[in-house]
Design a protein around this motif. Structure first.
Motif, mmCIF file in Angstrom:
data_model
loop_
_atom_site.group_PDB
_atom_site.id
_atom_site.type_symbol
_atom_site.label_atom_id
_atom_site.label_comp_id
_atom_site.label_asym_id
_atom_site.label_seq_id
_atom_site.Cartn_x
_atom_site.Cartn_y
_atom_site.Cartn_z
ATOM 1 N N GLN A 1 118.095 19.782 119.036
ATOM 2 C CA GLN A 1 116.820 19.474 118.399
ATOM 3 C C GLN A 1 115.902 20.682 118.498
ATOM 4 O OE1 GLN A 1 115.972 16.059 121.066
ATOM 5 N NE2 GLN A 1 113.993 17.038 121.456
ATOM 6 N N SER A 2 114.854 20.639 117.690
ATOM 7 C CA SER A 2 113.901 21.738 117.665
ATOM 8 C C SER A 2 112.588 21.300 118.274
ATOM 9 C CB SER A 2 113.652 22.190 116.217
ATOM 10 O OG SER A 2 112.845 21.225 115.546
ATOM 11 N N LEU A 3 111.766 22.282 118.601
ATOM 12 C CA LEU A 3 110.366 21.995 118.875
ATOM 13 C C LEU A 3 109.691 21.627 117.559
ATOM 14 C CD1 LEU A 3 109.525 24.971 121.258
ATOM 15 C CD2 LEU A 3 110.085 22.617 121.888
ATOM 16 N N PRO A 4 108.657 20.798 117.587
ATOM 17 C CA PRO A 4 107.968 20.447 116.333
ATOM 18 C C PRO A 4 107.180 21.627 115.787
ATOM 19 C CG PRO A 4 106.855 19.433 118.218
ATOM 20 C CD PRO A 4 108.104 20.061 118.751
ATOM 21 N N GLU A 5 107.048 21.668 114.450
ATOM 22 C CA GLU A 5 106.265 22.693 113.771
ATOM 23 C C GLU A 5 105.333 22.028 112.764
ATOM 24 O OE1 GLU A 5 107.831 26.215 112.068
ATOM 25 O OE2 GLU A 5 107.607 27.101 114.049
ATOM 26 N N LYS A 6 104.086 22.500 112.732
ATOM 27 C CA LYS A 6 103.090 21.962 111.805
ATOM 28 C C LYS A 6 103.002 22.840 110.566
ATOM 29 C CE LYS A 6 98.237 20.474 111.593
ATOM 30 N NZ LYS A 6 96.967 20.349 112.342
ATOM 31 N N ILE A 7 102.858 22.201 109.399
ATOM 32 C CA ILE A 7 102.798 22.911 108.128
ATOM 33 C C ILE A 7 101.359 23.321 107.827
ATOM 34 C CG2 ILE A 7 103.193 22.756 105.638
ATOM 35 C CD1 ILE A 7 105.448 20.831 106.201
ATOM 36 N N SER A 8 101.138 24.620 107.636
ATOM 37 C CA SER A 8 99.803 25.155 107.359
ATOM 38 C C SER A 8 99.543 25.166 105.855
ATOM 39 C CB SER A 8 99.688 26.575 107.921
ATOM 40 O OG SER A 8 100.640 27.421 107.301
ATOM 41 N N LEU A 9 98.336 25.578 105.468
ATOM 42 C CA LEU A 9 97.961 25.634 104.061
ATOM 43 C C LEU A 9 98.781 26.696 103.327
ATOM 44 C CD1 LEU A 9 94.077 25.388 104.371
ATOM 45 C CD2 LEU A 9 95.599 23.669 103.363
ATOM 46 N N PRO A 10 99.136 26.449 102.061
ATOM 47 C CA PRO A 10 99.876 27.442 101.287
ATOM 48 C C PRO A 10 98.952 28.503 100.705
ATOM 49 C CG PRO A 10 99.507 25.498 99.950
ATOM 50 C CD PRO A 10 98.930 25.195 101.314
ATOM 51 N N VAL A 11 99.540 29.581 100.251
ATOM 52 C CA VAL A 11 98.820 30.643 99.546
ATOM 53 C C VAL A 11 99.430 30.753 98.154
ATOM 54 C CG1 VAL A 11 98.234 33.088 99.490
ATOM 55 C CG2 VAL A 11 98.310 31.867 101.679
ATOM 56 N N ALA A 12 98.600 30.639 97.130
ATOM 57 C CA ALA A 12 99.086 30.607 95.755
ATOM 58 C C ALA A 12 99.577 31.980 95.290
ATOM 59 C CB ALA A 12 97.988 30.113 94.824
ATOM 60 N N ILE A 13 100.574 31.974 94.428
ATOM 61 C CA ILE A 13 101.054 33.179 93.760
ATOM 62 C C ILE A 13 100.244 33.390 92.491
ATOM 63 C CG2 ILE A 13 103.005 34.190 92.501
ATOM 64 C CD1 ILE A 13 104.867 32.817 94.482
ATOM 65 N N SER A 14 99.686 34.577 92.321
ATOM 66 C CA SER A 14 98.941 34.882 91.098
ATOM 67 C C SER A 14 99.881 35.248 89.958
ATOM 68 C CB SER A 14 97.948 36.025 91.346
ATOM 69 O OG SER A 14 97.017 35.684 92.346
ATOM 70 N N SER A 15 100.867 36.104 90.233
ATOM 71 C CA SER A 15 101.796 36.527 89.185
ATOM 72 C C SER A 15 103.039 37.138 89.791
ATOM 73 C CB SER A 15 101.131 37.536 88.237
ATOM 74 O OG SER A 15 100.809 38.730 88.934
ATOM 75 N N LEU A 16 104.100 37.189 88.976
ATOM 76 C CA LEU A 16 105.338 37.867 89.322
ATOM 77 C C LEU A 16 105.632 38.914 88.249
ATOM 78 C CD1 LEU A 16 107.658 34.840 90.267
ATOM 79 C CD2 LEU A 16 106.523 36.403 91.857
ATOM 80 N N SER A 17 106.268 40.000 88.655
ATOM 81 C CA SER A 17 106.713 41.017 87.713
ATOM 82 C C SER A 17 108.088 41.492 88.135
ATOM 83 C CB SER A 17 105.734 42.195 87.656
ATOM 84 O OG SER A 17 105.620 42.811 88.931
ATOM 85 N N ALA A 18 108.831 42.077 87.185
ATOM 86 C CA ALA A 18 110.182 42.542 87.472
ATOM 87 C C ALA A 18 110.376 43.938 86.904
ATOM 88 C CB ALA A 18 111.219 41.593 86.897
ATOM 89 N N THR A 19 110.993 44.828 87.687
ATOM 90 C CA THR A 19 111.260 46.200 87.279
ATOM 91 C C THR A 19 112.732 46.511 87.494
ATOM 92 O OG1 THR A 19 109.019 46.859 87.940
ATOM 93 C CG2 THR A 19 110.641 48.616 87.612
ATOM 94 N N TYR A 20 113.390 47.005 86.444
ATOM 95 C CA TYR A 20 114.799 47.340 86.563
ATOM 96 C C TYR A 20 114.977 48.676 87.266
ATOM 97 C CZ TYR A 20 119.628 48.415 85.413
ATOM 98 O OH TYR A 20 120.960 48.737 85.496
#
Length: 382
Positions: A122-141
């Protein structure tokens, strides 16, 4: 047990004896080979499809030590706020919760595992914190995206980068995973056989050596791949700033088909970040994921019935945001793709089947690495 081959330790695990400091802090190992040592990696997350548990055990093989998948285990997520129990099911050498499962911010979770031989973890318990939003994604070859030890060369692919606004109220720790979707033409390949009754069957009389048949997909079907390395970031020196185009995913050119990359951004605890940072350092100093690292780390997993047993790996509860980017790979890419592309054979290509019912298509079998469900973000016209 089956051989386990996803992105962690594919061939070899060098194990160790420890001076235990804390059950939640990564521990520097002293190396020695050891058999029957358990490795557990688990995530519970706030996005569908982002929660899972991997179970492996070190086993002595003729050429050394291997990590093998542990099947037949009972694996549960437990919400320590509500006592809700989520039972995970075994699917293609991993354990996953129901498809619609998502955790909630503020809840605390722990992992419980019972192996078929009765061993419990078993694991120790972990609490879920607030998320951080993604503004954008980009891709470069990049024709020389990264160096592969297995082929001793640089390989091509796309580097996916993220932009987001880092909160100023606290230090934040980020971890990125991704899964990519490629639309398939061929759903089945039978070596020295034919596709019948949902599987490859021997043909009578047998074909010659190297003879194979391919079968087109009956429906739309996508191949799913997963990240092969670790991407982390701490805002220790950029707290409260906008993080612009930070590279967080290496998407290799396995094929030149269009690809959808679904990025999962996890907000980790400090202990979670420290664990994955140490693991990243070990991996990158030992030839990457294609040549397994010579050590694993103690995280927050333990055997409640045996305080002397060292359990490798970690359970992490983290808020998650998901964003996708569609990449058209058919333009301006001259480099050779990494996977060979088998030809698609048509019924008229099978003279040996004259007078028999010809099967030229095969189903898209749902699983962790393949789906017929239209991925969110895939253009409807493609």
């Amino acid at each position: 047990m089956k051989f386990y081959s996803t992105y962690y330790f594919k061939v070899l695990l060098v194990l160790f004896s420890f001076n235990l400091v804390s059950c939640i802090d990564p521990v520097e190992p002293e190396f020695e080979f050891q058999e029957n040592l358990v490795f557990i990696e688990g995530f519970v997350a706030t996005s569908t499809g982002a929660s899972f548990v991997n179970l492996n055990e070190s086993v002595l093989s003729g050429s050394g030590y291997l990590n093998v998948f542990i099947d037949g285990a009972e694996v549960n997520f437990i919400n320590t706020n509500t006592n809700e129990i989520i039972r995970l099911i075994e699917e293609e050498e991993t354990y996953v919760p129901p498809a619609n499962f998502i955790a909630s911010v503020g809840d605390s979770w722990q992992l419980e595992v019972t192996l078929s031989d009765g061993r419990q973890y078993q694991s120790l318990p972990e609490k879920i914190s607030l998320p951080v939003a993604i503004s954008s994604l980009s891709a470069t070859y990049n024709p020389n995206l990264l160096f592969k030890e297995s082929s001793n060369e640089f390989v091509p692919g796309h580097s996916v980068s993220v932009t987001f606004d880092d909160p100023i109220d606290k230090e934040n720790y980020y971890y990125w995973r991704f899964r990519s979707y490629e639309k398939l033409i061929t759903c089945w390949l039978c070596n020295d056989g034919i596709f019948r009754n949902g599987a490859c069957e021997d043909h009578d009389p047998p074909f010659g050596e190297g003879h194979y048949h391919t079968y087109a997909c009956e429906t739309d079907c996508w191949k799913i791949r997963y990240n092969e390395n670790i991407k982390l970031f701490t805002d220790r020196f950029s707290n409260g700033n906008t993080i612009n185009e930070l590279p967080i995913a290496d998407v290799l050119l396995y094929s030149k088909r269009d690809i959808l990359v679904e990025v999962q951004q996890y907000s980790l605890s400090l202990s979670g970040y420290n664990y994955y940072k140490k693991l990243k350092d070990v991996v990158e100093n030992n030839s990457g994921f294609n040549a397994p690292p010579p050590a694993a780390l103690i995280g927050n997993m333990f055997n409640p019935n045996d305080s002397e047993e060292f359990v490798l790996g970690r359970f992490t509860a983290a808020s998650t945001v998901t964003s996708s980017i569609f990449i058209d790979q058919r333009t301006a890419i001259s480099e050779r793709q990494l996977e060979a592309r088998p030809p698609v054979l048509m019924p008229e290509d099978f003279p040996e089947f004259l007078g028999q019912e010809i099967v030229s298509r095969a189903p898209c079998i749902e699983g962790r690495f393949r789906t017929s469900v239209h991925p969110n973000g895939w253009p409807t016209a493609k």
